[in-house]
Write an enzyme that holds these catalytic residues in place. Sequence first.
Site, PDB file in Angstrom:
ATOM      1  N   ILE A 200      -0.127  -1.904   7.747  1.00  0.00           N
ATOM      2  CA  ILE A 200      -1.053  -1.723   8.878  1.00  0.00           C
ATOM      3  C   ILE A 200      -2.431  -1.485   8.287  1.00  0.00           C
ATOM      4  CG2 ILE A 200      -1.672  -0.462  10.970  1.00  0.00           C
ATOM      5  CD1 ILE A 200       1.131   0.590  11.205  1.00  0.00           C
ATOM      6  N   ASP A 201      -3.300  -2.458   8.376  1.00  0.00           N
ATOM      7  CA  ASP A 201      -4.676  -2.264   7.943  1.00  0.00           C
ATOM      8  C   ASP A 201      -5.464  -1.805   9.175  1.00  0.00           C
ATOM      9  OD1 ASP A 201      -6.734  -2.371   5.941  1.00  0.00           O
ATOM     10  OD2 ASP A 201      -7.604  -3.983   7.124  1.00  0.00           O
TER      11      ASP A 201
ATOM     12  N   THR B 187      -4.959   1.918  10.055  1.00  0.00           N
ATOM     13  CA  THR B 187      -4.029   2.935  10.562  1.00  0.00           C
ATOM     14  C   THR B 187      -4.735   3.949  11.465  1.00  0.00           C
ATOM     15  OG1 THR B 187      -2.599   2.712   8.618  1.00  0.00           O
ATOM     16  CG2 THR B 187      -2.385   4.734   9.896  1.00  0.00           C
TER      17      THR B 187
ATOM     18  N   GLU C  82       0.813  -1.217   0.000  1.00  0.00           N
ATOM     19  CA  GLU C  82       0.000   0.000   0.000  1.00  0.00           C
ATOM     20  C   GLU C  82       0.845   1.265   0.000  1.00  0.00           C
ATOM     21  OE1 GLU C  82      -3.605   2.215   2.428  1.00  0.00           O
ATOM     22  OE2 GLU C  82      -2.635   0.481   3.335  1.00  0.00           O
TER      23      GLU C  82
ATOM     24  N   ASP D 266      -0.583  -5.117   3.080  1.00  0.00           N
ATOM     25  CA  ASP D 266      -1.009  -3.920   3.802  1.00  0.00           C
ATOM     26  C   ASP D 266      -0.255  -3.926   5.129  1.00  0.00           C
ATOM     27  OD1 ASP D 266      -2.239  -1.783   5.039  1.00  0.00           O
ATOM     28  OD2 ASP D 266      -4.233  -2.266   4.266  1.00  0.00           O
TER      29      ASP D 266
ATOM     30  N   ASP E 210      -6.195  -4.658   0.846  1.00  0.00           N
ATOM     31  CA  ASP E 210      -7.195  -4.799   1.903  1.00  0.00           C
ATOM     32  C   ASP E 210      -7.832  -6.183   1.898  1.00  0.00           C
ATOM     33  OD1 ASP E 210      -7.158  -1.979   2.737  1.00  0.00           O
ATOM     34  OD2 ASP E 210      -8.182  -1.573   0.840  1.00  0.00           O
TER      35      ASP E 210
END
Length: 284
Positions: free
Chosen positions: A106-107, A109, A77, A104, A232
Amino acid sequence: MSDQNNASVVGGKSFTAVAINCASKAGEWIKTKLGNYASLDIKYSSHDLVTEIDKGSERLIKNLVMTHFPHHSFLGEEGVEPGPEASAKALANIRDAEYLWIVDPIDGTTNFVHGFPFFCVSIALAYKGEVIVGVVYDPMKDELFVAEKGKGAYVHGKRMQASKDETLRGSLVATGLPADHHYALPLNLKGIQAIAPQVRNLRIAGSAALHLAYVAAGRLSGFWEIGLSSWDLAAGTLLVQESGGIVTDTMGKPYDLGVRNVVATNGHIQDELVAALAASNANE
């Protein structure tokens, strides 16, 4: 399947083991940074945030992956410009790669920034456009969700099974509040207004990957959202599929890496949820 099975290991190195190692290391590092980030930037909208922790997590994962598999392709990402057009273009340019890691770092954030403990690391590996490994790691709960194509999905080492809820009326369903305020957010709000009265209850917790993992684990019976990106969805989609659930786009067409508007359920309520979104013109 034999082609995929042969593809699950290169040079004696298990893809799944590498994915788990990457997710665990990144997650442990992220947890130590909770409440301690130095910079906060707005990307596409006030719902779309990034910190140096996101970028550091992605670097850590990419470096580890490339150490093991230097010839593989990588889509993360934080290596893509903000916005739906840039996301779609980045995927289109690389989706035909033989091996593609989709990450990702940190999905969730926004949750991380606020200290709300619902965020994760999401790592998937696609082989010729089909996801064959999916790992979602929640560092705050130390929960590792793992799936391999054709081999089931697991959490805490135990096989997951999607819920048995038969109807929307008896289901706990999740959705999101998209970062795209022009197209995706108004459409998703229309869906929320339509779906909320039809389900047992609705949850909006702020991490699509974890919502998908919860569908796989039977904690949610369904999830939909408009305007998501491949990072995602890729890992969580395999978790759902390998737990007996179904993932399509909001029109009911089968999931592929390009899907941005998603419906994922235990399978039993798939048609009902897709139809309910269509009836309210909240599906595209």
